[in-house]
Design a protein around this motif. Structure first.
Motif, mmCIF file in Angstrom:
data_model
loop_
_atom_site.group_PDB
_atom_site.id
_atom_site.type_symbol
_atom_site.label_atom_id
_atom_site.label_comp_id
_atom_site.label_asym_id
_atom_site.label_seq_id
_atom_site.Cartn_x
_atom_site.Cartn_y
_atom_site.Cartn_z
ATOM 1 N N UNK A 1 17.293 -48.414 -21.795
ATOM 2 C CA UNK A 1 16.841 -48.045 -23.080
ATOM 3 C C UNK A 1 14.775 -47.929 -23.160
ATOM 4 N N UNK A 2 14.987 -48.672 -21.949
ATOM 5 C CA UNK A 2 13.222 -49.004 -22.203
ATOM 6 C C UNK A 2 12.045 -48.251 -21.894
ATOM 7 N N UNK A 3 12.653 -47.579 -20.765
ATOM 8 C CA UNK A 3 11.680 -46.327 -20.953
ATOM 9 C C UNK A 3 12.020 -45.066 -22.019
ATOM 10 N N UNK A 4 12.754 -45.049 -22.431
ATOM 11 C CA UNK A 4 12.589 -44.280 -23.688
ATOM 12 C C UNK A 4 12.082 -44.850 -24.748
ATOM 13 N N UNK A 5 11.754 -46.040 -24.944
ATOM 14 C CA UNK A 5 11.299 -46.826 -26.229
ATOM 15 C C UNK A 5 10.349 -46.906 -25.419
ATOM 16 N N UNK A 6 9.959 -47.348 -24.640
ATOM 17 C CA UNK A 6 8.378 -47.222 -23.881
ATOM 18 C C UNK A 6 6.938 -45.606 -24.115
ATOM 19 N N UNK A 7 8.558 -45.016 -24.361
ATOM 20 C CA UNK A 7 7.846 -43.030 -24.746
ATOM 21 C C UNK A 7 7.358 -43.184 -26.101
ATOM 22 N N UNK A 8 7.958 -43.749 -26.940
ATOM 23 C CA UNK A 8 7.807 -44.169 -28.275
ATOM 24 C C UNK A 8 6.579 -44.852 -29.130
ATOM 25 N N UNK A 9 5.660 -44.926 -27.741
ATOM 26 C CA UNK A 9 4.077 -46.151 -27.978
ATOM 27 C C UNK A 9 3.637 -45.199 -27.859
ATOM 28 N N UNK A 10 2.201 -45.023 -28.983
ATOM 29 C CA UNK A 10 1.401 -43.905 -30.003
ATOM 30 C C UNK A 10 0.126 -44.677 -29.053
ATOM 31 N N UNK A 11 0.419 -45.365 -28.159
ATOM 32 C CA UNK A 11 -1.748 -45.844 -27.131
ATOM 33 C C UNK A 11 -0.851 -46.967 -26.759
ATOM 34 N N UNK A 12 -2.135 -47.625 -25.866
ATOM 35 C CA UNK A 12 -1.648 -48.860 -24.144
ATOM 36 C C UNK A 12 -1.626 -49.384 -25.148
ATOM 37 N N UNK A 13 -2.228 -50.567 -25.916
ATOM 38 C CA UNK A 13 -0.838 -51.634 -26.294
ATOM 39 C C UNK A 13 -0.125 -51.463 -26.729
ATOM 40 N N UNK A 14 0.397 -50.975 -27.674
ATOM 41 C CA UNK A 14 1.718 -50.138 -28.220
ATOM 42 C C UNK A 14 2.933 -50.472 -26.880
#
Length: 662
Positions: A339-352
């Motif tokens: 789920x790492x990739x899925x969770x990272x996809x939820x980031x709205x900006x580079x810092x997140x």
């Protein structure tokens, strides 16, 4: 603990890059791929040990795969890590040419090495310019065949070697042939063949073995353990046993071969010794000593159950099983964390995104320190850029890179300062740190370069494993997802309907062109601006289609579209208005120098693609340019006719026309 950036971090690498040239540790660069594989891991183990004895640092520049036949663009993106190497700063180089599949990439590396004029060692492949240290595959394979003949009395022996033309494949095959001849056994061509070091070739080889009409062999010698295991399985499927009916041997002595039933008789290649020898040769060369042109290192043959000999001891197998179980357990743990990739996809900006990535750092058990650097403007999130425009750094690395993630005892994320990319990673030259091996991996999506990772391993590990590779690829895909999402939001604002886009290239189709060009033309008239048209016609599309198929023709069309997009400087638009016809247009202020830049950028992109692509054809375009101010009585037809006329002048081989009328 995850920390945001601190002001003190901003200048750390700038200070280091000034310091390293005054207090520089010797450092050697290794050029390779797939560092988690057995061959490369053993080689790097030897390099690391000997380099530490000589007080050297080692920088390993590696792609994830030696060859990406399924994705030529990804191959270009991964190979870009080799463009990061600053040949002037290293004291010596070790190249593993069998791990650099693209010949044009290896040729460019060779030319840079010659220009650098530093000591160089090639591994497992002789080179006309440099010293080589090679595994004596010929002797090792010959010893296997002699063992089957002299110790087991076998005379009908088949051979499955590796890729045709590869040095080690040919050496192993020749060892097989010469062993037969020395023992007065006829060499039958139908009893040997080339393979792929994988299961696919083994399956077809056994099928041919059972259907070719020759008497079944008493033994099959394979160029690696993976093919040997597959051969055993295919023999079992046909109701025969190994070794009772047919003996099987391998090469490389991998874990799966030792744990297989029956355990695979195999050669343990002396890759660690080869790595040590390579560093010793570099050290001698740096010290002014004379070195030989070529060195050969023998491997060790371990007869086992698959040829009819005794297998490993129980304790040895238990130790191997413990290591294997640890790996499986760790791999399963990573599988449960996909789920790492899925969770990272939820980031709205580079810092997140990087704060999210830090939450998965614990998966990298074998990694000690870990740093991520991004190119300047990696995302190209600028509304003046064109539709779907890719990162301009796909052709290299930006002059400066920014530290976005740094872990050396604690996590730091955010903008942690930037430094000149020519220094790559300044600590590799720091004489105050203990000698270490640093791994440089690309952060890319297809041919788009985002940046690179630099990491070191724990004391218990030699190289990063496949989990580290997957972790970085998940991060890369998440970066592309973020970049694409930002572009998509912009695209949705600009597109009136999806039918305006050409499905093959992603640029405007004729409908989109007609809907837009008149508006841009009228805007230029209203604002007293220049109006620019560039007509383009793909050269030799019919020949590409006829000789290589329409799929390759489609590829050429897509690359032309990307090349034109790469030339944008303002709010220009590009459309595909026919099978091989393109048009670019825009309103603005265009002086003669600026107009000359357009074809230069297009041709530079195509030159780079043709140089790095493994395609057998050249992609080129004929261009016609016409630009001037739009007056009250001007008609669009004048621009279209003039640009088309200039394009055909260019196609006929005349000098390009750059015309700007007042």
């Amino acid at each position: 603990m995850i920390l945001r950036s601190k002001p003190v971090m901003a200048s750390v690498f700038n200070l280091l890059q000034e310091y390293i040239m005054e207090n520089k540790r010797r450092c050697i660069a290794v050029i390779t791929s797939e560092v988690c594989e057995v061959y490369q891991s053993l080689l790097l183990e030897g390099i690391k040990k000997q380099a530490a004895e000589n007080n050297f640092n080692v920088a390993v520049f590696a792609t994830y795969f030696s060859q990406r036949l399924d994705s030529p663009l990804n191959e270009i993106g991964e190979n870009n890590i080799f463009n990061l190497i600053n040949y002037d700063l290293f004291d010596g180089f070790i190249v593993v040419p069998n791990c650099v599949a693209a010949e044009n990439v290896l040729d460019r590396i060779t030319q840079k090495l010659l220009k650098a004029n530093k000591p160089v060692v090639f591994i497992d492949k002789e080179n006309e310019y440099f010293t080589s240290v090679c595994s004596n595959d010929y002797n090792s394979f010959k010893n296997i065949v002699n063992h089957l003949i002299r110790d087991h009395g076998l005379t009908r022996i088949n051979c499955l070697t590796g890729f045709k033309g590869m040095n080690l494949s040919e050496a192993r095959l020749q060892g097989y042939i010469d062993a037969l001849r020395e023992n007065n056994i006829p060499v039958e061509e139908n009893r040997y063949d080339y393979g792929d070091f994988w299961r696919v070739a083994a399956v077809s080889f056994v099928e041919k073995m059972f259907t070719c009409g020759l008497e079944l062999p008493q033994a099959v010698v394979c160029a690696n353990d993976t093919m040997a295991i597959a051969v055993c399985r295919e023999i079992f499927k046909r109701g025969l046993n190994v070794p009772e009916d047919i003996a099987v041997t391998g090469f490389d002595r991998i874990m799966e071969g030792r744990l297989h039933h029956p355990s695979i008789s195999s050669v343990y290649p002396a890759m660690s010794e080869i790595g040590k020898k390579a560093v010793e040769v570099l050290y001698d060369a740096m010290s002014g000593k004379e070195v030989e042109k070529n060195y050969l290192i023998d491997g060790e043959f371990f007869p086992s159950e698959s040829c009819g000999c005794a297998g490993d001891s129980v304790q040895s197998l238990r130790d191997e099983m413990d290591r294997y179980n640890q790996y499986v357990e760790h791999s399963q743990y990573f599988t449960n964390s996909i789920y790492m990739y899925e969770n990272l996809q939820e980031s709205s900006n580079i810092d997140e995104l990087f704060i999210g990535a830090a939450n998965y750092r614990h998966l990298l058990n074998d990694i000690d320190t870990f740093h991520i650097f991004l190119c300047d403007n990696w995302d190209e999130l600028n509304e003046k850029k064109s539709l779907f425009k890719k990162n301009k750094e796909s052709l290299g690395y930006s002059k400066r890179v920014t530290t976005k993630f740094s872990e050396n005892g604690s996590f730091l994320t955010g903008d942690l300062g930037s430094f000149n990319s020519e220094y790559m990673f300044p600590p590799i030259f720091d004489n105050n740190l203990s000698p270490n091996m640093y791994f440089f991996f690309p952060v890319n999506f297809q041919d788009i370069t985002f940046g690179y990772v630099v990491c070191t391993c724990t004391e218990n590990s030699v190289t990063p494993d496949a989990i580290c590779r997957n972790w970085i690829k998940y991060l890369s895909n998440a970066l592309e997802h973020l970049r694409s999402n930002q572009h998509l939001k912009w695209v949705l604002k600009r597109l009136e309907r999806i039918s305006e886009i050409d499905s093959l290239t992603g640029v405007y189709n004729r409908t989109g062109y007609e809907n837009r060009i008149y508006k841009v033309f009228e805007s230029a008239r209203d604002q007293d601006k220049d109006f620019l048209i560039i007509m383009g016609d793909l050269d030799c599309l019919k020949k590409i289609n006829d000789n290589y198929g329409h799929a390759e023709g489609d590829n050429a069309i897509r690359i032309i579209a990307k090349a034109i997009q790469n030339s944008f400087t303002e709010d220009e638009a590009v459309a595909r208005i026919g099978g091989d016809e393109f048009i670019m247009f825009g309103a603005g202020s265009f002086d003669e120098e600026k107009l000359k830049e357009y074809p230069d950028r297009i041709n530079d992109y195509l030159d780079h693609y043709n140089e790095n692509s493994s395609k057998p054809y050249i992609i080129a375009i004929s261009l016609g340019i016409y630009c001037k101010k739009v007056s009250e009585n001007s008609e669009l037809k004048e621009w279209l006719d003039k640009a088309d006329e200039n394009m055909y002048v260019n196609k006929k081989g005349k000098i390009k026309v750059f015309q700007k009328e007042q």
